[in-house]
Design a protein around this motif. Structure first.
Motif, PDB file in Angstrom:
ATOM      1  N   GLU A  49      51.378 -14.115 -17.139  1.00 22.83           N
ATOM      2  CA  GLU A  49      51.877 -12.751 -16.986  1.00 22.83           C
ATOM      3  C   GLU A  49      50.759 -11.736 -17.211  1.00 22.83           C
ATOM      4  N   GLN A  50      49.914 -11.987 -18.209  1.00 25.45           N
ATOM      5  CA  GLN A  50      48.785 -11.095 -18.461  1.00 25.45           C
ATOM      6  C   GLN A  50      47.844 -11.058 -17.260  1.00 25.45           C
ATOM      7  N   ALA A  51      47.601 -12.220 -16.661  1.00 23.44           N
ATOM      8  CA  ALA A  51      46.714 -12.283 -15.493  1.00 23.44           C
ATOM      9  C   ALA A  51      47.325 -11.522 -14.314  1.00 23.44           C
ATOM     10  N   LYS A  52      48.631 -11.670 -14.114  1.00 21.56           N
ATOM     11  CA  LYS A  52      49.306 -10.952 -13.025  1.00 21.56           C
ATOM     12  C   LYS A  52      49.213  -9.443 -13.238  1.00 21.56           C
ATOM     13  N   LEU A  53      49.443  -9.005 -14.462  1.00 17.09           N
ATOM     14  CA  LEU A  53      49.357  -7.572 -14.757  1.00 17.09           C
ATOM     15  C   LEU A  53      47.946  -7.044 -14.545  1.00 17.09           C
ATOM     16  N   ALA A  54      46.958  -7.807 -14.969  1.00 16.75           N
ATOM     17  CA  ALA A  54      45.566  -7.381 -14.790  1.00 16.75           C
ATOM     18  C   ALA A  54      45.232  -7.284 -13.305  1.00 16.75           C
ATOM     19  N   HIS A  55      45.707  -8.244 -12.530  1.00 15.74           N
ATOM     20  CA  HIS A  55      45.463  -8.231 -11.088  1.00 15.74           C
ATOM     21  C   HIS A  55      46.150  -7.027 -10.436  1.00 15.74           C
ATOM     22  N   ALA A  56      47.402  -6.784 -10.817  1.00 12.69           N
ATOM     23  CA  ALA A  56      48.142  -5.647 -10.253  1.00 12.69           C
ATOM     24  C   ALA A  56      47.469  -4.330 -10.634  1.00 12.69           C
ATOM     25  N   ARG A  57      46.983  -4.247 -11.859  1.00 12.37           N
ATOM     26  CA  ARG A  57      46.290  -3.031 -12.301  1.00 12.37           C
ATOM     27  C   ARG A  57      45.032  -2.810 -11.476  1.00 12.37           C
ATOM     28  N   GLU A  58      44.302  -3.876 -11.239  1.00 13.70           N
ATOM     29  CA  GLU A  58      43.071  -3.788 -10.450  1.00 13.70           C
ATOM     30  C   GLU A  58      43.374  -3.352  -9.017  1.00 13.70           C
ATOM     31  N   GLU A  59      44.432  -3.929  -8.429  1.00 17.98           N
ATOM     32  CA  GLU A  59      44.821  -3.530  -7.071  1.00 17.98           C
ATOM     33  C   GLU A  59      45.246  -2.067  -7.040  1.00 17.98           C
ATOM     34  N   GLY A  60      45.962  -1.623  -8.060  1.00 15.77           N
ATOM     35  CA  GLY A  60      46.389  -0.230  -8.132  1.00 15.77           C
ATOM     36  C   GLY A  60      45.201   0.722  -8.226  1.00 15.77           C
ATOM     37  N   LEU A  61      44.214   0.341  -9.021  1.00 15.42           N
ATOM     38  CA  LEU A  61      43.012   1.165  -9.131  1.00 15.42           C
ATOM     39  C   LEU A  61      42.282   1.257  -7.798  1.00 15.42           C
ATOM     40  N   GLU A  62      42.154   0.127  -7.128  1.00 21.69           N
ATOM     41  CA  GLU A  62      41.486   0.125  -5.819  1.00 21.69           C
ATOM     42  C   GLU A  62      42.234   0.997  -4.824  1.00 21.69           C
ATOM     43  N   GLU A  63      43.553   0.866  -4.794  1.00 17.13           N
ATOM     44  CA  GLU A  63      44.353   1.662  -3.868  1.00 17.13           C
ATOM     45  C   GLU A  63      44.222   3.145  -4.195  1.00 17.13           C
ATOM     46  N   GLY A  64      44.233   3.478  -5.469  1.00 19.29           N
ATOM     47  CA  GLY A  64      44.076   4.867  -5.878  1.00 19.29           C
ATOM     48  C   GLY A  64      42.721   5.434  -5.477  1.00 19.29           C
ATOM     49  N   MET A  65      41.691   4.630  -5.632  1.00 22.30           N
ATOM     50  CA  MET A  65      40.361   5.096  -5.247  1.00 22.30           C
ATOM     51  C   MET A  65      40.277   5.310  -3.739  1.00 22.30           C
ATOM     52  N   GLU A  66      40.869   4.399  -2.975  1.00 24.38           N
ATOM     53  CA  GLU A  66      40.860   4.543  -1.517  1.00 24.38           C
ATOM     54  C   GLU A  66      41.594   5.816  -1.098  1.00 24.38           C
ATOM     55  N   LYS A  67      42.742   6.079  -1.717  1.00 24.03           N
ATOM     56  CA  LYS A  67      43.489   7.291  -1.385  1.00 24.03           C
ATOM     57  C   LYS A  67      42.688   8.528  -1.778  1.00 24.03           C
TER      58      LYS A  67
END
Length: 102
Positions: free
Chosen positions: A45-63
């Protein structure tokens, strides 16, 4: 740490009871298996959350970059730069630039 543990256990009967129970359960293979399965679940679960957080950061930076590019294009146009020059500097075609400045 062993000395501190002994002092704490001698002074706190609740802690002594918990340590005794832990000691007994840790010798039980089914308990150990359940504990290890729970530990694996928590780590997954921790790994999934870390991955989702990383994807969210990338998406935010792209936007954010996209918004910045739009603002830059509008500013270039408002300051009198031609569409051809804007296209040259941004790498976009004229139609894309027209959509942005509308």
């Amino acid at each position: 740490t062993q000395t501190l543990e002994e002092i704490a256990m001698n002074q706190d009967p609740i802690l002594q009871k918990a340590m005794d129970k832990w000691e007994n359960m840790s010798h039980d293979s089914s308990f150990r298996s359940a504990y290890e399965a729970r530990e694996k679940l928590l780590l997954d679960e921790q790994a999934k959350l870390a991955h989702a957080r990383e994807e969210g950061l990338e998406e935010g930076m792209e936007k954010g970059l996209e918004r910045g590019k739009i603002q830059l294009i509008r500013s270039m146009y408002e300051n009198g730069m031609t569409l051809d020059d804007i296209a040259k500097f941004t790498g976009l075609n004229i139609e894309e630039i027209r959509r942005v400045i509308r």
